[in-house]
Scaffold this active site. Structure first.
Site, mmCIF file in Angstrom:
data_model
loop_
_atom_site.group_PDB
_atom_site.id
_atom_site.type_symbol
_atom_site.label_atom_id
_atom_site.label_comp_id
_atom_site.label_asym_id
_atom_site.label_seq_id
_atom_site.Cartn_x
_atom_site.Cartn_y
_atom_site.Cartn_z
ATOM 1 N N GLU A 29 -15.695 -3.861 -1.730
ATOM 2 C CA GLU A 29 -15.932 -3.743 -0.319
ATOM 3 C C GLU A 29 -16.940 -2.610 0.635
ATOM 4 O O GLU A 29 -16.608 -2.078 1.670
ATOM 5 C CB GLU A 29 -14.186 -3.339 0.230
ATOM 6 N N GLU B 118 0.733 -1.232 -0.325
ATOM 7 C CA GLU B 118 -0.123 0.225 0.132
ATOM 8 C C GLU B 118 1.029 1.154 -0.005
ATOM 9 O O GLU B 118 1.564 1.746 0.660
ATOM 10 C CB GLU B 118 -1.082 -0.239 1.219
ATOM 11 N N GLU C 221 -6.829 1.434 -6.837
ATOM 12 C CA GLU C 221 -7.014 3.278 -6.566
ATOM 13 C C GLU C 221 -6.288 3.610 -8.138
ATOM 14 O O GLU C 221 -4.963 3.854 -7.951
ATOM 15 C CB GLU C 221 -6.589 4.035 -5.203
#
Length: 668
Positions: free
Chosen positions: A476, A383, A452
């Site tokens: 999610e 991430e 993303e």
């Protein structure tokens, strides 16, 4: 067999539908003659138009650019030459929704030069396919030796008539994670592509781009009436594209279908990308299904960060590995394994993650070794928090660690409304970053799953280590927000999924969230969740729920059986926003699989089985909503049955509201 022919003009006019109307006008037809592109210089400005059969799709529309200093690269042109060619090949996907893809088109390349000023040259390349048309700009090296700053693209898509557009907004904080809405084309603002339109003439259209390299992403803005204009995503300083000496834009694509289902089985975007540059992908990646320490974090059972509810611990990892191995799966994703996670990690746009150091209570080496003993491979996770300066400093070290550990897939997240230096994900900065990381991963034998990210433009053909991405509003949102309405799943196959595979993370069996965020829920049934493994394509598919929610559930057998690599795909029926029924043939067996789902309205589905082998008999293993089931009444109930069927049969499936069903056709 590959054929690449350059034919004389007279022969071309007969064999590929090419004709020159006058010295400033050309027409190019697709191989079947249905789709036609007309190019013309009108008062020294390039214009194009598109038709399908007798239907005018795009009325004469503008082309070109505006450069820095308000220099116009859209007028004052003369034609210096034109070349035509025809191309026909069938190529094999390393993995995909269809094994063998035909790439058949006719091409017209027009060389232009401005009459005065810097006398800049510009080539426009057109391709006409049976499933749509495409064009791109090539700015060749020339006498003007300077940096090129594109301030605007003047390309327009002047639709002949209005239609219903399925759209999400562009340049917003949540990137492309919005619910699709429908509205007349004439009412749109600035929207992302793919943009799907049901025209008043009955045609289904999709506007997108292909082979996006070192250029800005294209969004579409409504100019006036039904005219859409290309609006390139800018750098933070407002410049759209900055290059030296030369540039090649992405292809501007218009896919054309007689019905929306034909858009899904169009491979025009893939065909406009370069052939596979990676010859060893099969040595480290083959399509698979995976579990993950993931859903528990989203529903609040676990935390991403170090705490008494920490999700990524050695103990939890070993428990997940045990379950994964017991049920016959071989891949496990563990998020939050590394240092840097905090309760407010997603709020800090300069968050500092480590990509080599393990979190407290997690031993990466021990977990990897335990997985190997159980034939379970870990999926790596990075991430970035959109802090790319930090990530690029460590990416080689992080990838090298995964290679040393025998990890061959990495999920890379980019949570944040903007990247470093206030750059947008979809601008040229982001485009170049995502391509750089993809090529870097290939050097370390890593397949990439982006979250993303920028939209897919077909680069998986060139770099088949680009296996999937999120780039849409996924599962999610059902864990901690108002959720995705049932019609979301009947829209994205006709919109977002036209660009490429999606990591939606299906397979939730406990559809009512009972931990962490009680009251939140999946807006549908378990039957619908099963259908997603067929209606949403990806070469890797997650079994997203907690292991305990799969224990003892007979419907788990379908998730064990359903493959993620296909020989063929057929859309049997579908209406955007209402329902879809998809059939796919397994690449590695004679079996077919079917998924069908509906919006909030119950639906009786009658499926013709004519796609099956007419000389064979099959056992249909049917998983469908139980009687009386819908999203609020017993949504987890699945009726399981078997029957013998042939290609001449029809199958009746009764779906509850927000429901669905899945079928395995096992060849006997």
């Amino acid at each position: 067999m590959k054929k690449h022919l350059i034919l004389p003009a007279l022969l071309l006019s007969i064999s590929i539908g090419y004709s020159q109307k006058n010295k400033n006008a050309y027409e190019l037809a697709s191989p079947n003659g249905q789709n036609k592109i007309k190019f013309e210089l009108v008062k020294n400005a390039p214009k194009y138009a598109v038709s399908h059969g007798k239907t005018e799709v795009i009325s004469p529309s503008d082309m070109g650019f505006v450069l820095k200093g308000n220099e116009d690269l859209s007028s004052n042109f003369e034609i210096k030459g034109a070349k035509t060619s025809s191309f026909d090949e069938t190529w094999e996907q390393v993995w995909g929704e269809k094994k063998n893809i035909r790439n058949h088109y006719n091409q017209l390349s027009v060389q232009l030069q401005q009459k005065s000023g810097n006398k800049r040259k510009l080539e426009i390349q057109f391709r006409a396919f049976d499933d749509g048309v495409a064009f791109r700009y090539v700015y060749p090296k020339q006498n003007v030796k300077d940096s090129i700053f594109i301030m605007d693209e003047k390309t327009t898509f002047n639709l002949k008539e209005d239609g219903k557009a399925w759209w999400i907004p562009a340049n917003r904080e949540n990137r492309d994670e919005y619910l699709f809405k429908d509205a007349p084309v004439s009412t749109l603002d600035t929207v992302l592509t793919p943009l799907t339109i049901e025209s008043k003439s009955g045609l289904a259209l999709s506007f997108h781009e292909a082979n996006l390299v070192d250029f800005a992403s294209m969004t579409l803005v409504n100019n006036k009436g039904t005219e859409l204009k290309s609006d390139l995503v800018p750098w933070a300083d407002g410049i759209k594209v900055r290059v030296k000496d030369t540039f090649t834009s992405s292809w501007r694509t218009i896919q054309i279908g007689e019905n929306p289902g034909e858009l899904i089985t169009s491979y025009l975007v893939l065909n406009l990308n370069e052939p596979n540059k990676l010859k060893n992908t099969n040595s480290y990646f083959r399509p698979y299904k995976y579990l993950g320490i993931w859903w528990g974090m989203h529903i609040g059972k676990y935390t991403f960060w170090e705490s008494d509810k920490q999700g990524a611990t050695t103990k939890h990892a070993e428990e997940y590995i045990d379950f994964t191995a017991k049920e016959g799966f071989h891949h496990l994703l563990i998020e939050g394994w590394n240092k840097g996670w905090t309760p407010g990690w997603y709020e800090n746009r300069m968050h500092m993650f480590s990509f080599t150091k393990s979190a407290d209570n997690f031993d990466l080496e021990k977990v990897v070794e335990y997985g190997k003993k159980n034939n379970v491979e870990l999926i790596g996770y990075h991430e970035t928090g959109s802090n790319l300066i930090n990530y690029l400093k460590e990416v080689d070290e992080g990838f090298a660690l995964y290679k040393k550990m025998g990890i061959h897939t990495v999920k890379i997240g980019h949570v944040g409304s903007k990247l470093n230096m206030k750059q947008m994900h979809f601008g040229q900065f982001g485009v170049n970053y995502f391509r750089y990381i993809l090529e870097k991963a290939a050097q370390y034998d890593l397949a990439v799953l982006y979250h993303e990210s920028i939209k897919d433009t077909g680069e998986r053909r060139t770099f088949p280590n680009m296996v999937s991405r999120e780039a849409a509003r996924g599962q999610e949102y059902n864990a901690w927000s108002e959720g995705n309405p049932p019609n979301h799943l009947t829209i994205i196959p006709f919109t977002r999924l036209l660009s490429g595979p999606m990591d939606f993370t299906p397979g939730i069996f406990d559809v009512e969230v009972k931990q962490g965020y009680p009251g939140k829920r999946i807006q549908g049934t378990v039957g619908q969740q099963l259908a997603l493994y067929v209606t949403i394509y990806a070469p890797i598919q997650m079994l997203a729920d907690l292991p305990e929610n799969y224990e003892g559930k007979p419907a788990l057998q379908f998730l064990k059986d359903v493959p993620t690599d296909w020989e063929d795909t057929k859309i049997l029926e579908g209406k955007i926003g209402e329902y879809i029924t998809t059939a796919r043939k397994d690449r590695n067996s004679a079996n077919w699989y079917l998924g069908t789902l509906t919006n909030e309205k119950p639906r009786n589905v009658e499926v013709s089985l004519s796609f099956l082998d007419p000389n064979a008999t099959y056992e249909a293993q049917i998983y469908v909503d139980a009687e009386g089931t819908d999203q609020t009444h017993n949504p987890e109930a699945v009726a399981i049955s078997k029957k013998t069927v042939k290609a001449s049969d029809k199958l009746q499936l009764k779906l509850g509201g927000a429901g669905g069903g899945a079928v395995r056709f096992k060849k006997l």
